[in-house]
Design a protein around this motif. Structure first.
Motif, PDB file in Angstrom:
ATOM      1  N   PRO A 105       4.214  11.403  -9.919  1.00 39.46           N
ATOM      2  CA  PRO A 105       4.569   9.974  -9.976  1.00 39.46           C
ATOM      3  C   PRO A 105       5.932   9.654  -9.345  1.00 39.46           C
ATOM      4  N   GLU A 106       6.885  10.570  -9.467  1.00 35.22           N
ATOM      5  CA  GLU A 106       8.208  10.317  -8.888  1.00 35.22           C
ATOM      6  C   GLU A 106       8.148  10.350  -7.356  1.00 35.22           C
ATOM      7  N   VAL A 107       7.382  11.264  -6.802  1.00 30.29           N
ATOM      8  CA  VAL A 107       7.211  11.328  -5.348  1.00 30.29           C
ATOM      9  C   VAL A 107       6.518  10.062  -4.858  1.00 30.29           C
ATOM     10  N   ILE A 108       5.511   9.607  -5.576  1.00 28.41           N
ATOM     11  CA  ILE A 108       4.790   8.393  -5.208  1.00 28.41           C
ATOM     12  C   ILE A 108       5.721   7.184  -5.259  1.00 28.41           C
ATOM     13  N   ARG A 109       6.559   7.111  -6.293  1.00 30.63           N
ATOM     14  CA  ARG A 109       7.502   6.000  -6.435  1.00 30.63           C
ATOM     15  C   ARG A 109       8.506   5.988  -5.284  1.00 30.63           C
ATOM     16  N   LEU A 114       8.861   3.213  -2.273  1.00 34.25           N
ATOM     17  CA  LEU A 114      10.150   2.555  -2.009  1.00 34.25           C
ATOM     18  C   LEU A 114      10.521   2.693  -0.537  1.00 34.25           C
ATOM     19  N   PHE A 115      10.380   3.892   0.013  1.00 32.43           N
ATOM     20  CA  PHE A 115      10.694   4.123   1.417  1.00 32.43           C
ATOM     21  C   PHE A 115       9.861   3.210   2.315  1.00 32.43           C
ATOM     22  N   LEU A 116       8.566   3.102   2.044  1.00 31.52           N
ATOM     23  CA  LEU A 116       7.697   2.290   2.882  1.00 31.52           C
ATOM     24  C   LEU A 116       7.998   0.800   2.746  1.00 31.52           C
ATOM     25  N   LYS A 117       8.473   0.361   1.592  1.00 32.61           N
ATOM     26  CA  LYS A 117       8.879  -1.042   1.443  1.00 32.61           C
ATOM     27  C   LYS A 117      10.095  -1.343   2.317  1.00 32.61           C
ATOM     28  N   GLY A 125       0.789  -1.231   0.000  1.00 34.66           N
ATOM     29  CA  GLY A 125       0.000   0.000   0.000  1.00 34.66           C
ATOM     30  C   GLY A 125       0.813   1.267   0.000  1.00 34.66           C
ATOM     31  N   GLY A 126       2.131   1.151  -0.147  1.00 33.94           N
ATOM     32  CA  GLY A 126       2.995   2.328  -0.110  1.00 33.94           C
ATOM     33  C   GLY A 126       2.686   3.340  -1.191  1.00 33.94           C
ATOM     34  N   GLY A 127       2.428   2.871  -2.387  1.00 35.82           N
ATOM     35  CA  GLY A 127       2.097   3.777  -3.491  1.00 35.82           C
ATOM     36  C   GLY A 127       0.795   4.511  -3.241  1.00 35.82           C
ATOM     37  N   LEU A 128      -0.197   3.776  -2.775  1.00 33.34           N
ATOM     38  CA  LEU A 128      -1.493   4.392  -2.471  1.00 33.34           C
ATOM     39  C   LEU A 128      -1.345   5.422  -1.351  1.00 33.34           C
ATOM     40  N   ALA A 129      -0.632   5.060  -0.300  1.00 30.83           N
ATOM     41  CA  ALA A 129      -0.429   5.996   0.813  1.00 30.83           C
ATOM     42  C   ALA A 129       0.315   7.241   0.346  1.00 30.83           C
TER      43      ALA A 129
END
Length: 131
Positions: free
Chosen positions: A29-33, A37-40, A17-21
């Motif tokens: 899109p780059e901030v979301i990516r 990654l950080f949340l993973k 759910g990192g992308g959704l969060a």
């Protein structure tokens, strides 16, 4: 043990759910990516943090808080600088290297804490009694 279970339960939410969060805070899109990654990485590292903090609390309870100070200096200063330089500059892993460098600093900090608590517990209370 409860902390490890709780962070284990949080793992799928952080990992998948990192992308959704991240998209709740930005549409870039780059901030979301990068947020995903950080949340993973955090999903993997959170149980290690729980163990590290528990072991450090035991060191403090055994009146050896100086160990936690030195482990903190290593983990937050030396380890992060060393591993981020190694992964970010030497191996050129970019932002992923920075995240992995932080994770490796936490993991090696836990290893140092475990070595320290084993030594201190043996001297102060006859060992940890882990059989």
């Amino acid at each position: 043990m409860l902390g490890v279970i709780a962070t284990g339960c949080a793992f799928p939410f952080l990992w998948f759910g990192g992308g959704l969060a991240s998209s709740l805070f930005s549409s870039d899109p780059e901030v979301i990516r990068i947020g995903a990654l950080f949340l993973k990485v955090e999903a993997v590292v959170l149980p290690i943090y729980v163990m590290l903090f528990s072991v450090n609390s035991l060191l403090q309870a055994l009146k050896k808080a100086v160990w936690t100070m030195w482990i903190g200096i290593y983990r937050q200063g030396i380890g992060v600088a060393l591993f981020n330089w190694l992964f970010g500059v030497v191996f050129d892993f970019g932002l992923t290297g920075v995240r992995d460098g932080i994770a490796l600093a936490v993991i090696t900090g836990l290893i140092l804490s475990l070595a320290g608590v084993t030594r201190v517990a043996h001297a102060r209370i006859g060992g940890l009694g882990l059989v």
